[in-house]
Design an enzyme around this catalytic site. Structure first.
Site, short mmCIF file in Angstrom:
data_model
loop_
_atom_site.label_atom_id
_atom_site.label_comp_id
_atom_site.label_asym_id
_atom_site.label_seq_id
_atom_site.Cartn_x
_atom_site.Cartn_y
_atom_site.Cartn_z
N GLU A 127 -11.37 -0.09 -3.98
CA GLU A 127 -10.60 0.39 -2.83
C GLU A 127 -9.38 1.17 -3.32
O GLU A 127 -9.21 1.40 -4.51
CB GLU A 127 -10.18 -0.76 -1.93
CG GLU A 127 -9.20 -1.74 -2.54
CD GLU A 127 -8.74 -2.80 -1.55
OE1 GLU A 127 -9.37 -2.94 -0.48
OE2 GLU A 127 -7.75 -3.50 -1.84
N ASP A 166 0.82 -1.22 0.00
CA ASP A 166 0.00 0.00 0.00
C ASP A 166 0.85 1.26 0.00
O ASP A 166 0.65 2.16 0.81
CB ASP A 166 -0.93 0.01 1.21
CG ASP A 166 -1.81 -1.21 1.29
OD1 ASP A 166 -2.45 -1.54 0.29
OD2 ASP A 166 -1.85 -1.84 2.36
#
Length: 348
Positions: free
Chosen positions: A248, A54
């Site tokens: 997302e 991420d």
């Protein structure tokens, strides 16, 4: 370094003309006058492929800093790992140094699950970090926190005793990313409603009907501090059937022609369907039109790429993909007009 020449690949997908340039490490900024075509490009990750999930990236002057989801270094839990580069090619890990060493009381201390941090600069000597963490009162849910620092590497100090956003009735919230719109002198945060935490099973807990909604939200915040909310959040996109269990990892930018681009990932990150997709709009609040599969499994030797984040409007980007049992960081440059995006990726 010697000039290694150019390698190019042209792909037509989802109505988008995607021009992908694989270039040598010393030639990452390049004109668009491609003449040769070569297939079979394989990318290599930054940081020698260490686990750096991420990732987000920020540029200060002529340097870049990257931040990632919680990991372990030499056995030590690091809530927010960091990395740095002078040239966007050679990255150095900060190892055990933690950008967010102290967590607020609302975070579950035994397994804080600090995910997807994002750092923005408010002004000279003023930085704010948005992050995700597990909720102490119910660790099933994640919520969003904020923290501040006087230098980009921190340490960041949590702001306030409570989460910044914590919609537990909808499943919580994850993946915050800040955005400053220079055209209107406004500041925003995009994030995901984590509806799949309320799902009924299957891939990423949300492939058993009825599928739970996981909308991407846009929240305006005060331009001076980056966290005081202005009005209610706006829904930008939701997970359609083609998106699988969720959308997302949002990241917002504005192209030179005034088009807003919302990058996001669809499908489940533990499957090869996970990808980098995007949607465009002429208004920051939408409506947004989706374009799927900007970066997919099978392109450039990647598996389950996703989570693209931009440092500067439409240019320097990082994302992650599977590598040696973890999620490594990869880099790219993105330019274009409207839905006509050009993605430059560094080859091995």
């Amino acid at each position: 370094m010697a000039h290694h020449g150019l390698r190019f690949m042209f792909i037509l997908a989802a109505g988008l003309l995607l021009l992908v340039h694989a270039v040598a490490a010393d030639d990452f900024n390049i004109a668009d006058n491609a003449t040769a075509v070569k297939r079979g490009i394989t990318l290599t990750p930054a940081l020698n492929g260490i686990n750096f999930p991420d990732p987000s990236v920020i540029r200060i002057g002529n340097e870049w800093w990257a931040f990632s989801t919680m990991s372990r270094y030499n056995g030590k839990r690091v809530h927010v790992p960091m990395a740095h580069t002078f040239d966007f090619n050679t990255w150095t890990s900060f190892g055990e140094r933690d950008a967010l060493p102290n967590l607020p009381n609302w975070v579950y201390p035994d397994a804080p699950a600090v995910w997807a941090p994002d750092v923005v600069q408010l002004g000279p000597g003023r930085f704010i970090m948005y992050y995700t963490a597990a909720l102490k009162s119910n660790p099933k849910f994640h919520c969003l926190g904020i923290a501040s620092a006087s230098i980009v590497t921190g340490p960041y100090t949590p702001i306030g005793p409570d989460p910044w956003a914590c919609p537990t009735a909808q499943g919580g919230a994850i993946d915050p990313a800040g955005y400053y719109d220079q055209a209107s002198n406004t500041r925003w945060v995009v994030y995901k409603i984590d509806g799949n935490s309320l799902g009924r099973g299957g891939a990423c807990n949300n492939m058993v009907q009825p599928i739970v909604s996981t909308p991407i939200m846009l929240q305006q915040v005060r331009v001076d501090n980056g966290f005081t909310k202005i009005g209610a959040p706006t829904t930008l996109i939701v997970n359609d059937p083609a998106d699988g269990p969720y959308v997302e990892a949002p990241s917002l930018t504005r192209m030179p022609d005034g088009t807003y681009v919302l990058y996001y990932s669809s499908n489940c990150f533990v499957t090869p369907l996970y990808d980098v997709s995007y949607a465009t709009s002429k208004n920051i609040r939408g409506p947004y039109r989706k374009f799927g599969g900007l970066i997919r499994t099978g392109k450039y030797g990647l598996t389950a790429p996703g989570g693209l984040d931009l440092a500067i409007n439409g240019v320097h980007a990082v994302f992650h993909a599977n590598w040696n049992g973890g999620r490594a960081m990869f880099t790219a440059l993105i330019r274009g007009q409207g839905s006509q995006l050009q993605v430059y990726v560094k080859s091995s």
